[in-house]
Design a protein around this motif. Structure first.
Motif, short mmCIF file in Angstrom:
data_model
loop_
_atom_site.label_atom_id
_atom_site.label_comp_id
_atom_site.label_asym_id
_atom_site.label_seq_id
_atom_site.Cartn_x
_atom_site.Cartn_y
_atom_site.Cartn_z
N ARG A 25 0.83 -1.21 0.00
CA ARG A 25 0.00 0.00 0.00
C ARG A 25 0.86 1.26 0.00
NH1 ARG A 25 -4.69 2.16 1.25
NH2 ARG A 25 -4.36 3.68 2.88
N GLU A 26 1.87 1.25 0.88
CA GLU A 26 2.73 2.43 0.98
C GLU A 26 3.51 2.62 -0.33
OE1 GLU A 26 4.82 2.85 4.66
OE2 GLU A 26 5.56 4.83 4.07
N ALA A 27 3.99 1.50 -0.89
CA ALA A 27 4.76 1.56 -2.15
C ALA A 27 3.89 2.16 -3.27
CB ALA A 27 5.25 0.17 -2.53
N ARG A 28 2.63 1.79 -3.26
CA ARG A 28 1.72 2.27 -4.30
C ARG A 28 1.56 3.79 -4.25
NH1 ARG A 28 -4.09 -0.55 -4.78
NH2 ARG A 28 -4.75 0.51 -6.64
N ALA A 29 1.41 4.30 -3.03
CA ALA A 29 1.28 5.76 -2.87
C ALA A 29 2.56 6.44 -3.32
CB ALA A 29 0.97 6.10 -1.42
N LEU A 30 3.71 5.87 -2.93
CA LEU A 30 4.99 6.50 -3.27
C LEU A 30 5.22 6.47 -4.78
CD1 LEU A 30 7.12 5.16 -0.30
CD2 LEU A 30 6.42 7.54 -0.69
N GLU A 31 4.76 5.41 -5.44
CA GLU A 31 4.86 5.36 -6.91
C GLU A 31 4.03 6.47 -7.53
OE1 GLU A 31 6.77 4.09 -8.80
OE2 GLU A 31 7.59 2.33 -7.83
N GLN A 32 2.82 6.63 -7.00
CA GLN A 32 1.94 7.66 -7.54
C GLN A 32 2.53 9.06 -7.32
OE1 GLN A 32 -2.15 6.83 -7.04
NE2 GLN A 32 -2.80 8.95 -7.26
N LEU A 33 3.32 9.19 -6.25
CA LEU A 33 3.87 10.51 -5.90
C LEU A 33 5.30 10.70 -6.41
CD1 LEU A 33 2.50 10.60 -2.25
CD2 LEU A 33 1.81 12.12 -4.12
N ARG A 34 5.76 9.75 -7.19
CA ARG A 34 7.15 9.84 -7.69
C ARG A 34 7.36 11.18 -8.40
NH1 ARG A 34 11.23 6.34 -8.30
NH2 ARG A 34 10.00 4.59 -7.55
N GLY A 35 8.43 11.87 -8.02
CA GLY A 35 8.74 13.16 -8.66
C GLY A 35 8.12 14.35 -7.94
N ALA A 38 -1.66 15.37 -6.95
CA ALA A 38 -1.22 14.07 -7.48
C ALA A 38 -2.22 12.96 -7.15
CB ALA A 38 0.17 13.73 -6.94
N GLY A 39 -3.26 13.29 -6.38
CA GLY A 39 -4.32 12.31 -6.12
C GLY A 39 -4.14 11.49 -4.85
N VAL A 40 -3.33 12.00 -3.89
CA VAL A 40 -3.11 11.25 -2.65
C VAL A 40 -3.35 12.15 -1.44
CG1 VAL A 40 -1.38 10.01 -1.25
CG2 VAL A 40 -1.39 9.73 -3.74
N ALA A 41 -4.25 11.73 -0.54
CA ALA A 41 -4.39 12.41 0.75
C ALA A 41 -3.54 11.61 1.74
CB ALA A 41 -5.85 12.41 1.19
N HIS A 42 -2.74 12.28 2.55
CA HIS A 42 -1.81 11.57 3.43
C HIS A 42 -2.53 10.87 4.58
CE1 HIS A 42 1.20 10.94 6.56
NE2 HIS A 42 2.14 11.05 5.62
N CYS A 43 -3.44 11.59 5.25
CA CYS A 43 -4.30 11.07 6.33
C CYS A 43 -3.60 10.85 7.67
CB CYS A 43 -4.99 9.75 5.93
SG CYS A 43 -6.00 9.88 4.49
N ASP A 44 -2.30 11.11 7.79
CA ASP A 44 -1.67 10.94 9.11
C ASP A 44 -0.66 12.06 9.37
OD1 ASP A 44 -1.21 9.77 11.56
OD2 ASP A 44 0.10 8.19 10.80
N LEU A 45 -1.01 13.26 8.91
CA LEU A 45 -0.09 14.38 9.14
C LEU A 45 -0.24 14.96 10.54
CD1 LEU A 45 -0.21 16.21 5.67
CD2 LEU A 45 1.65 14.82 6.61
N ARG A 76 -6.53 7.43 -1.69
CA ARG A 76 -6.32 7.94 -3.05
C ARG A 76 -7.62 8.47 -3.65
NH1 ARG A 76 -3.27 4.37 -6.74
NH2 ARG A 76 -4.84 2.82 -6.22
N ARG A 77 -7.45 9.46 -4.54
CA ARG A 77 -8.62 10.04 -5.20
C ARG A 77 -9.34 8.96 -6.01
NH1 ARG A 77 -6.85 15.14 -7.80
NH2 ARG A 77 -5.69 13.76 -9.13
N ARG A 105 -15.09 10.16 -3.84
CA ARG A 105 -14.61 11.54 -4.07
C ARG A 105 -14.94 12.42 -2.87
NH1 ARG A 105 -12.49 12.42 -9.14
NH2 ARG A 105 -12.33 14.63 -8.73
N TRP A 106 -16.09 12.17 -2.28
CA TRP A 106 -16.49 12.94 -1.10
C TRP A 106 -15.53 12.62 0.06
CZ3 TRP A 106 -18.46 11.18 3.70
CH2 TRP A 106 -18.98 12.20 4.52
N MET A 107 -15.23 11.33 0.22
CA MET A 107 -14.30 10.96 1.30
C MET A 107 -12.92 11.55 1.05
SD MET A 107 -15.39 7.05 2.06
CE MET A 107 -14.24 6.76 3.37
N TYR A 108 -12.51 11.53 -0.22
CA TYR A 108 -11.19 12.09 -0.57
C TYR A 108 -11.14 13.57 -0.18
CZ TYR A 108 -7.14 13.46 -3.32
OH TYR A 108 -5.92 13.96 -3.70
N ALA A 109 -12.22 14.29 -0.51
CA ALA A 109 -12.26 15.73 -0.17
C ALA A 109 -12.15 15.92 1.34
CB ALA A 109 -13.55 16.34 -0.70
#
Ligand code: ATP
Ligand code: MG
Length: 231
Positions: free
Chosen positions: A63-73, A125-132, A156-157, A166-170
C-alpha cells in the motif's frame, strides 16, 4: 560494494547505522542504512509480530509503495528506491529532523507556507496523506523544506463516477490541511489566521472525524490484540 538498491534484506540490515523506530507489535523497523557515501531508509514490516507480519505486513508495504509510486517526482516526498521482498521498502533518506523534535516556536511562517504547498502537491497528485497529525511524519530537510513520510494510511482520489469516494477524498484532503493548522497552533499560534481558527473549531466538532478516529482506533486495537504477542 553494490548499490544499496541491489542488496537483499539481510545485507541491508547489517548496514544499519541508526534505528528511527524499533519494530514489534504492529510496527515496522525503520532503519537508516549506509554504505560508503550512500544512505537510505529501510522500513521493514518483517520485524512486526509474526501474525501481523504475515497478514498485514505485506499489505502495508504494498500500500505504501503504491502511494509513493503515484507521488514519484513530487517535491517533498522521499523517492521509493525499491521494494525489498514482500515486507520491506527502501526509501530515499531525507537528512534533517522531524517536526516532533522541533520545540514550540521553532517553525517559521515560510515553513508553513511551504508545508501548505506540499499538501497541495500531494492532493494534485491524487493522494491524501491522512496521518499528518502525527508530527513524526513531517520532516524538515536540511534546507528547511518540509517532507512528508509514512503513507501507510493514505487515501487515493477515486474515479470521477464514484461520488462517495470523491467525497471521502475531499474530507481527507481537508483533514490534511487542518493538520497543518494544528501544527501552527502548537508551534506558532500567533500565525493562525481567521480561516485556520475556524477550520480548527469545525474540526473539533465533525462527527465524521470522530467516527473515523474511533473506527480506526478500534480496528487497530483489535488487530493488535488478535495478531500480536500479548505482554
Ligand atoms: N525517508 C526518510 N528519511 C529520513 N527519516 C525518515 C524517513 N522515513 C522515516 N524516517 C524517520 O523514521 C520515523 C518513523 O518512520 P515512519 O513514520 O515511516 O514509521 P512508523 O512505523 O509510522 O513510525 P511512527 O509510528 O513513529 O509514525 C520518522 O518519524 C522519521 O523520523
Ligand atoms: Mg509514522
Amino acid at each position: 560494494m553494490p548499490a544499496l538498491e541491489n542488496l537483499g534484506l539481510e545485507d541491508l540490515r547489517t548496514l544499519a547505522v541508526k534505528t528511527f523506530r524499533q519494530g514489534g507489535g504492529s510496527r515496522p523497523d525503520v532503519l537508516l542504512v549506509r554504505s560508503g557515501n550512500e544512505a537510505a531508509v529501510l522500513k521493514d514490516y518483517g520485524r512486526a509480530d509474526p501474525w501481523f507480519r504475515r497478514l498485514v505486513g505485506p499489505l502495508s508495504a504494498r500500500r505504501e509503495a503504491r502511494a509513493l509510486e503515484q507521488l514519484r517526482g513530487v517535491r517533498g516526498v522521499p523517492r521509493l528506491l525499491c521494494r525489498v521482498g514482500s515486507d520491506a521498502l527502501l526509501l530515499e533518506y531525507v537528512p534533517g529532523a522531524s517536526a516532533r523534535e522541533v520545540p514550540p516556536g521553532g517553525l517559521t511562517p515560510q515553513f508553513f507556507e511551504r508545508f501548505y504547498r506540499l499538501v497541495e502537491r500531494l492532493h494534485e497528485a491524487g493522494v491524501a496523506h491522512c496521518d499528518l497529525r502525527s508530527t513524526g511524519n513531517i520532516l524538515i530537510g536540511a534546507d528547511g523544506e518540509p517532507h512528508a513520510v509514512d503513507f501507510a494510511a493514505h487515501f487515493r482520489r477515486g474515479r470521477s463516477w464514484n461520488p462517495v469516494s470523491r467525497w471521502m477524498y475531499a474530507k481527507f484532503c481537508e483533514a490534511d490541511r487542518v493538520a497543518v493548522a494544528r501544527l501552527k497552533k502548537t508551534h506558532a499560534p500567533e500565525l493562525l489566521n481567521e480561516a485556520e481558527m475556524q477550520a480548527l473549531a469545525r474540526d473539533r466538532k465533525t462527527w465524521l472525524e470522530r467516527g473515523a478516529r474511533l473506527i480506526g482506533k478500534s480496528v487497530r486495537n483489535l488487530s493488535r490484540w488478535l495478531l500480536t504477542k500479548k505482554a
